[in-house]
Design a protein around this motif. Structure first.
Motif, PDB file in Angstrom:
ATOM      1  N   HIS A   1     -17.226   0.777  46.396  1.00  0.00           N
ATOM      2  CA  HIS A   1     -16.459   1.342  47.510  1.00  0.00           C
ATOM      3  C   HIS A   1     -17.227   2.568  48.008  1.00  0.00           C
ATOM      4  CE1 HIS A   1     -13.279   3.315  49.722  1.00  0.00           C
ATOM      5  NE2 HIS A   1     -12.601   2.163  49.671  1.00  0.00           N
ATOM      6  N   PRO A   2     -17.565   2.636  49.301  1.00  0.00           N
ATOM      7  CA  PRO A   2     -18.416   3.724  49.780  1.00  0.00           C
ATOM      8  C   PRO A   2     -17.765   5.100  49.756  1.00  0.00           C
ATOM      9  CG  PRO A   2     -17.717   2.344  51.600  1.00  0.00           C
ATOM     10  CD  PRO A   2     -17.245   1.689  50.353  1.00  0.00           C
ATOM     11  N   LYS A   3     -16.446   5.180  49.826  1.00  0.00           N
ATOM     12  CA  LYS A   3     -15.805   6.499  49.823  1.00  0.00           C
ATOM     13  C   LYS A   3     -15.414   6.944  48.419  1.00  0.00           C
ATOM     14  CE  LYS A   3     -14.301   6.255  54.532  1.00  0.00           C
ATOM     15  NZ  LYS A   3     -13.225   6.229  55.492  1.00  0.00           N
TER      16      LYS A   3
ATOM     17  N   PHE B   1     -25.715   5.238  49.346  1.00  0.00           N
ATOM     18  CA  PHE B   1     -24.631   6.125  49.763  1.00  0.00           C
ATOM     19  C   PHE B   1     -25.151   7.481  50.214  1.00  0.00           C
ATOM     20  CE2 PHE B   1     -21.661   3.574  46.863  1.00  0.00           C
ATOM     21  CZ  PHE B   1     -21.341   2.723  47.899  1.00  0.00           C
ATOM     22  N   GLU B   2     -26.158   7.986  49.538  1.00  0.00           N
ATOM     23  CA  GLU B   2     -26.741   9.270  49.954  1.00  0.00           C
ATOM     24  C   GLU B   2     -27.377   9.148  51.327  1.00  0.00           C
ATOM     25  OE1 GLU B   2     -29.331  10.287  46.746  1.00  0.00           O
ATOM     26  OE2 GLU B   2     -27.674  10.863  45.426  1.00  0.00           O
ATOM     27  N   ARG B   3     -28.041   8.027  51.576  1.00  0.00           N
ATOM     28  CA  ARG B   3     -28.650   7.799  52.884  1.00  0.00           C
ATOM     29  C   ARG B   3     -27.568   7.680  53.964  1.00  0.00           C
ATOM     30  NH1 ARG B   3     -30.811   2.644  52.801  1.00  0.00           N
ATOM     31  NH2 ARG B   3     -31.594   3.228  50.780  1.00  0.00           N
ATOM     32  N   GLN B   4     -26.475   6.972  53.660  1.00  0.00           N
ATOM     33  CA  GLN B   4     -25.385   6.834  54.619  1.00  0.00           C
ATOM     34  C   GLN B   4     -24.706   8.173  54.887  1.00  0.00           C
ATOM     35  OE1 GLN B   4     -22.805   3.811  53.056  1.00  0.00           O
ATOM     36  NE2 GLN B   4     -24.021   2.148  53.912  1.00  0.00           N
ATOM     37  N   THR B   5     -24.569   9.002  53.853  1.00  0.00           N
ATOM     38  CA  THR B   5     -23.977  10.322  54.030  1.00  0.00           C
ATOM     39  C   THR B   5     -24.839  11.157  54.976  1.00  0.00           C
ATOM     40  OG1 THR B   5     -23.031  10.212  51.817  1.00  0.00           O
ATOM     41  CG2 THR B   5     -23.181  12.392  52.832  1.00  0.00           C
ATOM     42  N   ALA B   6     -26.146  11.042  54.832  1.00  0.00           N
ATOM     43  CA  ALA B   6     -27.047  11.767  55.727  1.00  0.00           C
ATOM     44  C   ALA B   6     -26.930  11.236  57.154  1.00  0.00           C
ATOM     45  CB  ALA B   6     -28.483  11.648  55.229  1.00  0.00           C
TER      46      ALA B   6
ATOM     47  N   SER C   1     -25.528  13.190  60.580  1.00  0.00           N
ATOM     48  CA  SER C   1     -26.326  13.306  61.801  1.00  0.00           C
ATOM     49  C   SER C   1     -25.677  12.598  62.990  1.00  0.00           C
ATOM     50  CB  SER C   1     -27.737  12.753  61.570  1.00  0.00           C
ATOM     51  OG  SER C   1     -27.671  11.358  61.362  1.00  0.00           O
ATOM     52  N   GLY C   2     -24.441  12.089  62.822  1.00  0.00           N
ATOM     53  CA  GLY C   2     -23.727  11.507  63.954  1.00  0.00           C
ATOM     54  C   GLY C   2     -23.513  10.013  63.881  1.00  0.00           C
ATOM     55  N   GLY C   3     -23.888   9.323  62.817  1.00  0.00           N
ATOM     56  CA  GLY C   3     -23.685   7.873  62.687  1.00  0.00           C
ATOM     57  C   GLY C   3     -22.293   7.581  62.149  1.00  0.00           C
TER      58      GLY C   3
END
Length: 149
Positions: A60-62, A125-130, A134-136
């Motif tokens: 789960h991503p969150k 997940f770290e990449r998605q958090t970044a 940045s607005g994604g």
């Protein structure tokens, strides 16, 4: 005589290729079903002579907990993905610590594969958090294996 042996070897080799292809198709079909739940990572441990163990983790991503965990190990092409209930529901951070995985009673090769898959999910997940910073945006995970309409 040599021709018959060569022909038998060729037939056995073709049968082995066909069965390996059949197993790969089954594996990827099952993995694609799991990917519908959320971010998914696959990892392998072991080698050619010791045998290989594959692990598929869906998180789960969150909440960063494992929604589904499956393992594939065996010496024949008839091996299938089997549930890994010891890992399901665990926080992702715990799966990166060797001692906590060992406490779950998993075999060493399985521990190695779970840690590799958990590391891949953590990086994702770290990449998605970044990206979100940045607005994604990130889509929420699915909770059912039902096909998309």
């Amino acid at each position: 005589m040599i021709e018959q042996v060569a022909l038998a070897a060729l037939v056995a080799w073709c049968l082995q290729l066909a069965l390996a292809y059949w197993q790969a198709r089954r594996f990827y079909r099952d993995v694609s079903r799991l990917r519908r739940l959320g971010p998914c990572a696959t990892a392998m441990a072991g080698g050619r002579y010791r045998g290989r163990t594959y692990v598929v983790l869906v998180a789960h991503p969150k909440r960063r907990t494992i929604l589904a965990a499956r393992q594939l190990s065996g010496f024949t092409v008839f091996a299938r993905l089997r549930p890994l209930p010891q890992v399901e529901g665990c926080p992702l951070d715990e799966l990166l610590v060797f001692e906590k995985l060992g406490a779950l009673g998993l075999k060493p090769r399985l521990v190695e594969a779970v840690r590799a898959a958990a590391g891949t999910l953590q990086e994702t997940f770290e990449r998605q958090t970044a990206e979100v910073a940045s607005g994604g945006s990130v889509l929420p995970p699915r909770t059912s294996l039902q096909p998309l309409a």
